[in-house]
Each structure stands twice: as structure tokens, then as C-alpha cells.
Design a protein around this motif. Structure first.
Motif, short mmCIF file in Angstrom:
data_model
loop_
_atom_site.label_atom_id
_atom_site.label_comp_id
_atom_site.label_asym_id
_atom_site.label_seq_id
_atom_site.Cartn_x
_atom_site.Cartn_y
_atom_site.Cartn_z
N ASP A 150 57.25 42.41 -36.88
CA ASP A 150 56.88 41.04 -36.45
C ASP A 150 55.79 41.04 -35.39
O ASP A 150 55.78 40.19 -34.49
N ILE A 199 48.46 31.12 -35.25
CA ILE A 199 49.35 30.37 -36.15
C ILE A 199 50.25 31.34 -36.91
O ILE A 199 51.47 31.12 -37.03
N GLU A 200 49.66 32.42 -37.40
CA GLU A 200 50.46 33.42 -38.13
C GLU A 200 51.51 34.05 -37.22
O GLU A 200 52.65 34.31 -37.65
N LYS A 220 54.37 31.65 -36.80
CA LYS A 220 55.17 31.55 -38.03
C LYS A 220 56.07 32.78 -38.22
O LYS A 220 57.22 32.65 -38.66
N ILE A 221 55.54 33.94 -37.88
CA ILE A 221 56.34 35.14 -38.10
C ILE A 221 57.40 35.31 -37.03
O ILE A 221 58.47 35.88 -37.26
N PRO A 237 61.06 31.97 -37.58
CA PRO A 237 61.36 31.70 -39.00
C PRO A 237 61.76 30.24 -39.20
O PRO A 237 62.54 29.68 -38.44
N VAL A 256 59.78 27.61 -38.94
CA VAL A 256 58.90 26.63 -38.30
C VAL A 256 57.92 26.10 -39.34
O VAL A 256 57.47 26.84 -40.23
N SER A 257 57.62 24.81 -39.25
CA SER A 257 56.73 24.22 -40.25
C SER A 257 55.29 24.66 -40.00
O SER A 257 54.89 24.94 -38.86
N GLU A 258 54.52 24.72 -41.09
CA GLU A 258 53.11 25.09 -41.01
C GLU A 258 52.38 24.12 -40.09
O GLU A 258 51.56 24.52 -39.25
N ALA A 300 53.29 24.75 -36.34
CA ALA A 300 52.68 26.00 -35.87
C ALA A 300 51.19 25.79 -35.61
O ALA A 300 50.65 26.24 -34.58
N ASN A 320 60.48 23.29 -32.10
CA ASN A 320 61.27 23.49 -33.32
C ASN A 320 62.74 23.20 -33.07
O ASN A 320 63.44 22.62 -33.90
N GLN A 345 58.41 18.26 -36.29
CA GLN A 345 57.55 18.78 -37.34
C GLN A 345 56.08 18.71 -36.94
O GLN A 345 55.23 19.33 -37.56
#
Length: 296
Positions: A20, A202-203, A206-207, A210, A212-214, A217, A249, A254
């Protein structure tokens, strides 16, 4: 033998992603070379950009034990390397007076309390040694490290020199609260970690979170990027972006708006002056700009 088992930078990068952690190519290359050349790696950068996490993730990616030495002003050999177990030595002296043991054994390894540096050197298991925030330690301690970083050995007057049978991977971090000595820098590879691009941040969010909405992020990363453009006492790092996105989150959000940002600023900014600086008109403008950048 080192903790390295990676044939290419891509292999190491994949292993770090599995832990991660999303390094850019420059950091992946620096970590790969540190392992391949068996040299310490000095990571410098603003607080919160992922320096400490790099060492933690490297330990996880290589299946190594992480040994951490947190540096601070006044750190000395007794807390960083070793000290003698005086209560046990006193018991031994009493036993010697009773004639049951020899007093000559008073400074044997069994009376030694191993601190992080000795623990990392004197072992057979793979180890990642994190010397965290070396800039907070005194220059005298920094000078002591030279033997460890160049020869991977520690000298104990009563026992002699202990050399590493298996060299640990060594990661030093510094927030540049003071300039480190050239002698230490010469013994290590160097890499500067800056703030990530918005796409990579952003990536990372997200990683690390777990589910979380696009959209959330992207907006969180974009808003933090706006904050870094202000004249703040403590611009937020990646760690603060993750903490804030995690808080949003947890609130079931959202996306961001001015109200929820105002209510949660303490998750991303840690100085009252900074929080006051972004409130009111500035906050609404920053939220609108972040939403536009994120495509909301």
C-alpha cells in the motif's frame, strides 16, 4: 547478504505497491540502489510526504523486521546503542561474593541491554533500520553514527567490535530542521521526497482508504493542493490528506462542500493561525477551485 531480493526496480515497485505504498520512479530507484549497493539512504523532504512510511513499507515489502530509532535532542548511546544492565550486574556481584560465580564475567553479553542500533547490527534476520528524524539529534550523536553507517559495526570497549553478519537496510529521514554534516551525507545515498502529483495523491488516498469514492479522493487531493499554495505555517502533507479523507469518509461524505470542510479543517491543518487563514471567503473559493480541478 542484504534484505534485497529484487532483480529490477519494477519488482521492488510492485512489492511496495503490495504494501500500500505508491512511490514515484525516483524514490523506487533510490530504494533499489540502496538495497543493491548496501548503502544507507537519506530521505529528506517536508513533514508528512511519506519518508517514514517508505521505510515501514520497505520492511513489509521485503519481509524484514522494522527497527526504528526515533531521534530527539539529547539522544545518547545508552538509548540508541546499548547500556549495561546494572541491577543484574549487582546481583552477579553478590553471587561472586558468595563464591558461586566469577566476577570476571561482569561485562559479558548477558549483561548487555541492546538498543535499536545494536539490535539491527547484531542479528541474523533481515532488518530495515529506520533512523527517523536524524536532524533532531545532536551533532555529537550524528558523528557517532559514522562508524555504523560506513562499516556497519559498533565498538563496545568491554567487548570489542561487533560487525554486522547481515547488513540491515538503513533509511534515515530528515525534515531539514538543521543541516546535516557532509560526513554523514557522504556515507549515504540521497533522495528528496516532494509532494506528489495530484494524480498520484488520489491513488494514494484510494489505496490507503478502501471504499473511498473516486470523487471524494479527487476533491480531497485537489483541496489539499490548494492549501499548499497558500502561505501557511505548516502546509499539509500526504499524511494529512489521508487523515482528512478518512475523516470525510467516516462522516459518510461522497464529496466536499464549504460546510463540511470548515467543520473538519482540524484534520488537515494543525495550527490555529492556518485554520483561521483559510476560513470564510478564502475557504469557499478554495472549495470551488478544488471541485473544479477534481471535475465535480
Amino acid at each position: 547478504m542484504t534484505v534485497s531480493g529484487f532483480r529490477t526496480i519494477d519488482e521492488l515497485e510492485d512489492a511496495l505497491r503490495g504494501a500500500d505504498y505508491l512511490p514515484d520512479r525516483g524514490l523506487s530507484t533510490a530504494l533499489f540502489l540502496a538495497l543493491a549497493l548496501e548503502k544507507p539512504l537519506l530521505l529528506e523532504g517536508e513533514a508528512g510526504v511519506g519518508k517514514t512510511e517508505a521505510a515501514k513499507s520497505l520492511a513489509q515489502a521485503t519481509g524484514s523486521r522494522l527497527i526504528r530509532l526515533q531521534c530527539y535532542e539529547g539522544l545518547d548511546v545508552a538509548h540508541a546503542v546499548y547500556e549495561w544492565n546494572y541491577p543484574r550486574q549487582l546481583l552477579h556481584i553478590r553471587a561472586a561474593q558468595e563464591g558461586t560465580v566469577s566476577e570476571d564475567e561482569l561485562f559479558g553479553p548477558e549483561f548487555l541491554i541492546r538498543r535499536p542500533l545494536l539490535e539491527a547490527i547484531d542479528g541474523d534476520e533481515p532488518v530495515v533500520l529506520l533512523i527517523d528524524e536524524i536532524d533532531r539529534a545532536d551533532e555529537e550523536f550524528e558523528a557517532f553514527l559514522l562508524e555504523v553507517l560506513s562499516d556497519f559495526q559498533i565498538t563496545i570497549p568491554e567487548l570489542g567490535t561487533i560487525r554486522a553478519r547481515r547488513r540491515p537496510a538503513v533509511i534515515l529521514t530528515s525534515n531539514r530542521t538543521r543541516e546535516l554534516h557532509d560526513a554523514l551525507k557522504r556515507r549515504a545515498l540521497f533522495h528528496w521526497i516532494g509532494h506528489p502529483s495530484i494524480e498520484r495523491e488520489i491513488e494514494i488516498v484510494k489505496i490507503r482508504i478502501p471504499g473511498v469514492s473516486e470523487r471524494l479522493a479527487a476533491q480531497a487531493a485537489a483541496f489539499v493542493r490548494e492549501l499548499r499554495g497558500l502561505d501557511l505555517a505548516k502546509p499539509p502533507g500526504v499524511a494529512e490528506t489521508i487523515d482528512w479523507a478518512m475523516a470525510l469518509n467516516a462522516l459518510g461524505r461522497q464529496e466536499i462542500d464549504a460546510e463540511v470542510v470548515e467543520q473538519t479543517l482540524g484534520s488537515v491543518l494543525k495550527y490555529r493561525e492556518d485554520i483561521e487563514a483559510v476560513r470564510d471567503e478564502t475557504l469557499a473559493r478554495l472549495v470551488d477551485s478544488a471541485r473544479t480541478t477534481a471535475g465535480a
